[in-house]
Write a protein that holds these residues in place. Structure first.
Motif, PDB file in Angstrom:
ATOM      1  N   LEU A   1      -3.981  13.900   3.836  1.00  0.00           N
ATOM      2  CA  LEU A   1      -3.928  13.158   2.631  1.00  0.00           C
ATOM      3  C   LEU A   1      -4.091  11.697   3.202  1.00  0.00           C
ATOM      4  CD1 LEU A   1      -1.186  15.446   3.107  1.00  0.00           C
ATOM      5  CD2 LEU A   1      -1.116  14.898   0.887  1.00  0.00           C
ATOM      6  N   GLN A   2      -4.599  11.029   2.148  1.00  0.00           N
ATOM      7  CA  GLN A   2      -4.879   9.645   2.219  1.00  0.00           C
ATOM      8  C   GLN A   2      -4.428   8.736   0.988  1.00  0.00           C
ATOM      9  OE1 GLN A   2      -6.339   7.778   5.090  1.00  0.00           O
ATOM     10  NE2 GLN A   2      -5.400   6.397   3.888  1.00  0.00           N
ATOM     11  N   GLU A   3      -3.664   7.887   1.278  1.00  0.00           N
ATOM     12  CA  GLU A   3      -3.268   6.918   0.054  1.00  0.00           C
ATOM     13  C   GLU A   3      -4.190   5.834   0.035  1.00  0.00           C
ATOM     14  OE1 GLU A   3       0.434   8.501   2.503  1.00  0.00           O
ATOM     15  OE2 GLU A   3      -1.333   7.386   3.118  1.00  0.00           O
ATOM     16  N   SER A   4      -4.228   5.440  -1.362  1.00  0.00           N
ATOM     17  CA  SER A   4      -5.242   4.434  -1.683  1.00  0.00           C
ATOM     18  C   SER A   4      -4.579   3.543  -2.929  1.00  0.00           C
ATOM     19  CB  SER A   4      -6.711   4.762  -1.758  1.00  0.00           C
ATOM     20  OG  SER A   4      -6.771   5.547  -3.033  1.00  0.00           O
ATOM     21  N   GLY A   5      -4.799   2.283  -2.834  1.00  0.00           N
ATOM     22  CA  GLY A   5      -4.138   1.304  -4.076  1.00  0.00           C
ATOM     23  C   GLY A   5      -4.024  -0.072  -3.664  1.00  0.00           C
ATOM     24  N   PRO A   6      -3.735  -0.823  -4.442  1.00  0.00           N
ATOM     25  CA  PRO A   6      -3.448  -2.199  -4.145  1.00  0.00           C
ATOM     26  C   PRO A   6      -2.390  -2.401  -3.355  1.00  0.00           C
ATOM     27  CG  PRO A   6      -2.568  -1.660  -6.385  1.00  0.00           C
ATOM     28  CD  PRO A   6      -3.329  -0.504  -5.771  1.00  0.00           C
ATOM     29  N   GLY A   7      -2.877  -3.386  -2.341  1.00  0.00           N
ATOM     30  CA  GLY A   7      -1.440  -3.756  -1.312  1.00  0.00           C
ATOM     31  C   GLY A   7      -0.567  -4.934  -2.007  1.00  0.00           C
ATOM     32  N   LEU A   8      -0.925  -5.519  -3.102  1.00  0.00           N
ATOM     33  CA  LEU A   8      -0.008  -6.588  -3.748  1.00  0.00           C
ATOM     34  C   LEU A   8      -0.148  -6.210  -5.121  1.00  0.00           C
ATOM     35  CD1 LEU A   8      -1.253  -9.747  -2.224  1.00  0.00           C
ATOM     36  CD2 LEU A   8       0.970  -8.633  -1.643  1.00  0.00           C
ATOM     37  N   VAL A   9       0.987  -6.351  -5.677  1.00  0.00           N
ATOM     38  CA  VAL A   9       1.280  -6.133  -7.439  1.00  0.00           C
ATOM     39  C   VAL A   9       2.209  -7.013  -7.621  1.00  0.00           C
ATOM     40  CG1 VAL A   9       2.079  -4.485  -9.041  1.00  0.00           C
ATOM     41  CG2 VAL A   9       0.920  -3.378  -7.142  1.00  0.00           C
ATOM     42  N   LYS A  10       1.956  -7.616  -8.923  1.00  0.00           N
ATOM     43  CA  LYS A  10       2.962  -8.576  -9.557  1.00  0.00           C
ATOM     44  C   LYS A  10       4.028  -8.259 -10.130  1.00  0.00           C
ATOM     45  CE  LYS A  10      -0.731 -12.389  -9.936  1.00  0.00           C
ATOM     46  NZ  LYS A  10      -1.142 -13.190 -10.749  1.00  0.00           N
ATOM     47  N   PRO A  11       5.063  -8.831 -10.224  1.00  0.00           N
ATOM     48  CA  PRO A  11       6.382  -8.102 -10.893  1.00  0.00           C
ATOM     49  C   PRO A  11       5.821  -7.836 -12.348  1.00  0.00           C
ATOM     50  CG  PRO A  11       7.076 -10.003  -9.577  1.00  0.00           C
ATOM     51  CD  PRO A  11       5.366 -10.070  -9.380  1.00  0.00           C
ATOM     52  N   SER A  12       6.340  -6.759 -12.907  1.00  0.00           N
ATOM     53  CA  SER A  12       6.332  -6.410 -14.452  1.00  0.00           C
ATOM     54  C   SER A  12       4.825  -5.517 -14.535  1.00  0.00           C
ATOM     55  CB  SER A  12       6.337  -7.372 -15.472  1.00  0.00           C
ATOM     56  OG  SER A  12       5.248  -8.153 -15.492  1.00  0.00           O
ATOM     57  N   GLN A  13       4.093  -5.654 -13.352  1.00  0.00           N
ATOM     58  CA  GLN A  13       2.979  -4.806 -13.801  1.00  0.00           C
ATOM     59  C   GLN A  13       3.241  -3.304 -13.366  1.00  0.00           C
ATOM     60  OE1 GLN A  13       0.039  -6.671 -11.227  1.00  0.00           O
ATOM     61  NE2 GLN A  13      -0.722  -7.980 -12.935  1.00  0.00           N
ATOM     62  N   THR A  14       2.082  -2.339 -13.491  1.00  0.00           N
ATOM     63  CA  THR A  14       2.307  -1.077 -13.198  1.00  0.00           C
ATOM     64  C   THR A  14       1.397  -0.833 -11.775  1.00  0.00           C
ATOM     65  OG1 THR A  14       2.480  -0.456 -15.478  1.00  0.00           O
ATOM     66  CG2 THR A  14       1.459   1.180 -13.886  1.00  0.00           C
ATOM     67  N   LEU A  15       2.134  -0.243 -10.834  1.00  0.00           N
ATOM     68  CA  LEU A  15       1.372   0.048  -9.853  1.00  0.00           C
ATOM     69  C   LEU A  15       0.859   1.478  -9.820  1.00  0.00           C
ATOM     70  CD1 LEU A  15       1.313   0.151  -6.347  1.00  0.00           C
ATOM     71  CD2 LEU A  15       3.394   1.098  -6.469  1.00  0.00           C
ATOM     72  N   ALA A  16      -0.276   1.591  -9.339  1.00  0.00           N
ATOM     73  CA  ALA A  16      -0.868   2.688  -9.312  1.00  0.00           C
ATOM     74  C   ALA A  16      -1.599   3.355  -7.830  1.00  0.00           C
ATOM     75  CB  ALA A  16      -1.996   3.005 -10.301  1.00  0.00           C
TER      76      ALA A  16
ATOM     77  N   TRP B   1       1.760  14.969   5.808  1.00  0.00           N
ATOM     78  CA  TRP B   1       2.136  13.403   5.280  1.00  0.00           C
ATOM     79  C   TRP B   1       0.718  12.606   5.540  1.00  0.00           C
ATOM     80  CZ3 TRP B   1       7.000  11.382   4.199  1.00  0.00           C
ATOM     81  CH2 TRP B   1       8.068  12.030   3.852  1.00  0.00           C
ATOM     82  N   GLY B   2       0.485  11.592   4.598  1.00  0.00           N
ATOM     83  CA  GLY B   2      -0.212  10.650   4.773  1.00  0.00           C
ATOM     84  C   GLY B   2       0.073   9.596   5.540  1.00  0.00           C
ATOM     85  N   LYS B   3      -0.588   8.436   6.032  1.00  0.00           N
ATOM     86  CA  LYS B   3      -0.151   7.582   6.924  1.00  0.00           C
ATOM     87  C   LYS B   3       0.759   6.451   6.237  1.00  0.00           C
ATOM     88  CE  LYS B   3      -4.140   8.139  10.207  1.00  0.00           C
ATOM     89  NZ  LYS B   3      -5.217   7.347  10.747  1.00  0.00           N
ATOM     90  N   GLY B   4       0.663   6.432   4.921  1.00  0.00           N
ATOM     91  CA  GLY B   4       1.324   5.442   4.262  1.00  0.00           C
ATOM     92  C   GLY B   4       0.520   4.140   3.981  1.00  0.00           C
ATOM     93  N   THR B   5       0.917   3.638   2.760  1.00  0.00           N
ATOM     94  CA  THR B   5       0.461   2.385   2.429  1.00  0.00           C
ATOM     95  C   THR B   5       1.235   1.237   1.944  1.00  0.00           C
ATOM     96  OG1 THR B   5      -1.639   1.320   1.241  1.00  0.00           O
ATOM     97  CG2 THR B   5      -0.315   3.190   0.092  1.00  0.00           C
TER      98      THR B   5
END
Length: 130
Positions: free
Chosen positions: A4-19, A120-124
């Motif tokens: 398994l490999q996670e991917s996605g943004p490392g930074l998200v602003k408050p009130s936004q949606t994390l994907a 488990w993935g390695k985590g992000t």
């Protein structure tokens, strides 16, 4: 061997949606009795199970996160995705995807034994900051 490999943004602003997306190799997300999950660890805290999508597509979400969390899958890409809305700095954490072959009782996902899951993935790391 399932990987398994996670991917996605490392930074998200408050009130936004994390994907975040988990890409699976070495196995299919529709294989009978495989369950695919998201787990996180905030700084200085323990692991927290967030939710699971079953091989059938059924989802189970932690009650504390139910109002903000959804999990869905793309079987053509062999991926599953976590969406967490209205994020705050308290959602800063390392996010893991995990999986295991499970034959759950009807109450299993009230308190899943996620620390025993095999794959488990390695985590992000996701940081919520303005």
């Amino acid at each position: 061997q399932v990987q398994l490999q996670e991917s996605g943004p490392g930074l998200v602003k408050p009130s936004q949606t994390l994907a975040l997306t988990c890409t699976v190799s070495g196995g299919s997300i529709v294989t009978n009795f495989f369950y695919w999950s998201w787990i996180r660890r905030a700084p200085g805290k323990g692991l927290e199970w967030m939710g699971t999508i079953a091989y059938s597509g059924t989802t189970y979400i932690a009650p504390s996160l139910e109002s903000r969390t959804s999990i869905f899958r793309d079987t053509s890409k062999n991926q599953f995705t976590l969406q967490l809305s209205s994020v705050t700095p308290e959602d800063t954490a390392v996010y893991y995807c995990a999986a295991d072959l499970i034959y759950p009782s009807c109450t299993y996902f009230l308190e899943p034994n996620f620390e025993a899951w095999e794959h488990w993935g390695k985590g992000t790391l996701v940081t919520v900051t303005s």
